[in-house]
Write a protein that holds these residues in place. Structure first.
Motif, short mmCIF file in Angstrom:
data_model
loop_
_atom_site.label_atom_id
_atom_site.label_comp_id
_atom_site.label_asym_id
_atom_site.label_seq_id
_atom_site.Cartn_x
_atom_site.Cartn_y
_atom_site.Cartn_z
N GLY A 1 28.91 -10.77 -0.56
CA GLY A 1 27.49 -10.88 -0.84
C GLY A 1 26.72 -9.81 -0.09
N GLY A 2 25.41 -9.82 -0.27
CA GLY A 2 24.59 -8.86 0.44
C GLY A 2 24.34 -7.59 -0.33
N GLY A 3 25.36 -7.09 -1.01
CA GLY A 3 25.21 -5.83 -1.73
C GLY A 3 24.21 -5.92 -2.85
N SER A 4 24.21 -7.05 -3.55
CA SER A 4 23.31 -7.19 -4.69
C SER A 4 21.85 -7.17 -4.28
CB SER A 4 23.62 -8.50 -5.44
OG SER A 4 23.41 -9.62 -4.60
N ILE A 5 21.58 -7.50 -3.02
CA ILE A 5 20.20 -7.51 -2.54
C ILE A 5 19.64 -6.09 -2.48
CG2 ILE A 5 20.51 -7.23 -0.03
CD1 ILE A 5 18.46 -10.05 -1.55
N LEU A 6 20.53 -5.09 -2.47
CA LEU A 6 20.10 -3.70 -2.43
C LEU A 6 19.89 -3.10 -3.82
CD1 LEU A 6 22.42 -2.22 0.35
CD2 LEU A 6 19.99 -2.73 0.53
N THR A 7 20.41 -3.77 -4.85
CA THR A 7 20.44 -3.15 -6.18
C THR A 7 19.04 -2.86 -6.71
OG1 THR A 7 22.45 -4.43 -6.60
CG2 THR A 7 21.45 -3.32 -8.48
N PHE B 1 11.17 -10.09 -3.45
CA PHE B 1 12.47 -9.51 -3.15
C PHE B 1 12.56 -9.16 -1.67
CE2 PHE B 1 16.20 -6.98 -3.54
CZ PHE B 1 16.82 -7.47 -4.67
N ALA B 2 11.49 -8.60 -1.11
CA ALA B 2 11.48 -8.24 0.31
C ALA B 2 11.64 -9.49 1.18
CB ALA B 2 10.19 -7.52 0.67
N GLY B 3 10.95 -10.56 0.80
CA GLY B 3 11.10 -11.82 1.53
C GLY B 3 12.53 -12.34 1.46
N ASN C 1 4.79 -6.07 -10.79
CA ASN C 1 5.81 -5.29 -10.09
C ASN C 1 5.75 -5.50 -8.58
OD1 ASN C 1 6.81 -4.29 -12.46
ND2 ASN C 1 5.87 -2.28 -12.27
N ILE C 2 4.53 -5.43 -8.03
CA ILE C 2 4.37 -5.62 -6.58
C ILE C 2 4.76 -7.04 -6.19
CG2 ILE C 2 2.67 -5.75 -4.72
CD1 ILE C 2 1.17 -3.46 -6.07
N PHE C 3 4.36 -8.00 -6.99
CA PHE C 3 4.66 -9.41 -6.72
C PHE C 3 6.17 -9.63 -6.65
CE2 PHE C 3 5.50 -13.70 -8.55
CZ PHE C 3 4.98 -14.46 -7.50
N GLY D 1 13.85 -4.56 3.89
CA GLY D 1 12.86 -5.56 3.48
C GLY D 1 11.49 -5.27 4.06
N ILE D 2 11.45 -4.92 5.35
CA ILE D 2 10.18 -4.59 6.01
C ILE D 2 9.58 -3.33 5.39
CG2 ILE D 2 9.14 -3.85 8.19
CD1 ILE D 2 11.22 -5.66 9.60
N TYR D 3 10.43 -2.36 5.08
CA TYR D 3 9.96 -1.11 4.46
C TYR D 3 9.28 -1.39 3.11
CZ TYR D 3 10.10 3.18 1.72
OH TYR D 3 9.76 4.24 0.90
N ILE D 4 9.89 -2.27 2.30
CA ILE D 4 9.32 -2.60 0.99
C ILE D 4 7.93 -3.23 1.15
CG2 ILE D 4 9.56 -4.09 -1.04
CD1 ILE D 4 12.58 -3.65 -0.84
N ILE D 5 7.79 -4.16 2.09
CA ILE D 5 6.50 -4.81 2.31
C ILE D 5 5.44 -3.79 2.72
CG2 ILE D 5 5.26 -6.43 3.80
CD1 ILE D 5 7.82 -8.12 3.90
N ILE D 6 5.79 -2.91 3.66
CA ILE D 6 4.84 -1.90 4.13
C ILE D 6 4.47 -0.95 3.00
CG2 ILE D 6 4.57 0.09 5.68
CD1 ILE D 6 6.32 -1.42 7.70
N LYS D 7 5.47 -0.52 2.24
CA LYS D 7 5.21 0.45 1.17
C LYS D 7 4.32 -0.15 0.07
CE LYS D 7 7.43 3.73 -1.96
NZ LYS D 7 6.44 3.53 -3.01
#
Length: 261
Positions: free
Chosen positions: A21-27, A116-118, A109-111, A251-257
């Motif tokens: 697991g874990g890899g799919s979270i990056l897709t 996803f980031a959460g 998209n942002i939502f 995840g933090i990067y996505i929220i900030i961006k």
């Protein structure tokens, strides 16, 4: 950026093969930020990539008898139902513009990316923290809890295209008392069917670039084969926290961006 995206696709597969697991979270982040896809389309692509990759990775576990078909059915059936309902009925209800705060507009998209980031931050927490033994529960309660967990995984998979292995494996180990190696193999089977059924449930409403999709999938499958081989020589538990920290940063990067940049 696409070259970096293809390199990241290998890491997605390696993670799935090595720790289940874990890899799919990056897709989805890879598809959105490196390949420039729309978020909703990225969730559709992600389901196919993760589904095929997990199916390929589960084969070696299946040959070794490290897949519990009964458990895959108990956990997977509520997941499949939740995915179908989410992709068919819930996703189409999300409007293009959800709400506006002064000059900041939260689009669909942002939502989805914030959800996803959460999810990434939750996954990183589960990967980083030391495993703790679960309190013993009655068998009936365990099955009910696993069924509930399967339904939650199905909704999340349907919404954001993640396989949910970081939630599936702890449930299999702690609730259903399955050995970790068998839990990884069973998780890959559950992820593959969840993802492919989710993909098929909404593919008719999406224009697919099959050349791109099959290219990324092929590279991810190569990665999962590498990861499966590495799992024979390396302890996934050692690498799990390292991968968890990486996912936390992402995840933090996505929220900030999405909110500030």
């Amino acid at each position: 950026m696409e070259i970096i995206g293809y390199a990241a696709s290998v890491l997605i597969g390696i993670s799935l093969g090595l720790i289940g697991g874990g890899g799919s979270i990056l897709t989805v982040p890879v598809l959105v930020y490196l390949f420039g896809l729309d978020t909703l389309l990225a969730t559709e692509y992600s389901l196919f990539i993760v589904g095929i990759s997990s199916l390929a990775g589960s084969w070696s576990y299946f040959k070794k008898g490290m897949v519990s078909c009964k458990t895959a059915l108990v956990f997977g059936l509520p997941s499949v139902i939740s995915i179908f309902l989410t992709r068919t009925y819930l996703l189409p209800l999300i409007p293009e513009e959800i709400f506006r705060i002064q000059s900041f507009t939260v689009t669909r998209n942002i939502f989805l990316l914030l959800i996803f980031a959460g999810l990434m931050i939750l996954a990183s927490y589960k990967m980083i923290r030391a495993d703790r033994p679960a309190e013993p529960l009655e068998s009936k309660n365990n099955i009910l809890l696993a069924t509930r967990q399967g339904s939650i995984v199905g909704v999340l998979t349907g919404l954001v295209g993640a396989g949910g292995g970081f939630m599936i494996i702890p449930a299999l180990v702690n609730l259903l008392k399955i050995p970790i190696k068998t839990a990884i193999g069973t998780s890959l089977v559950i992820i593959s069917f969840n993802s492919l059924i989710g993909f098929s449930s909404s593919v008719n409403n999406t224009k697919i670039n099959w050349n791109l999709l099959l290219s990324i999938t092929g590279i991810a499958v190569t990665g999962i084969i590498i990861g499966s081989q590495l799992s024979k020589k390396m302890d996934g538990k050692v690498l799990k926290p390292v991968f968890g920290w990486f996912i936390l940063v992402m995840g933090i990067y996505i929220i900030i961006k999405e909110i500030f940049l």
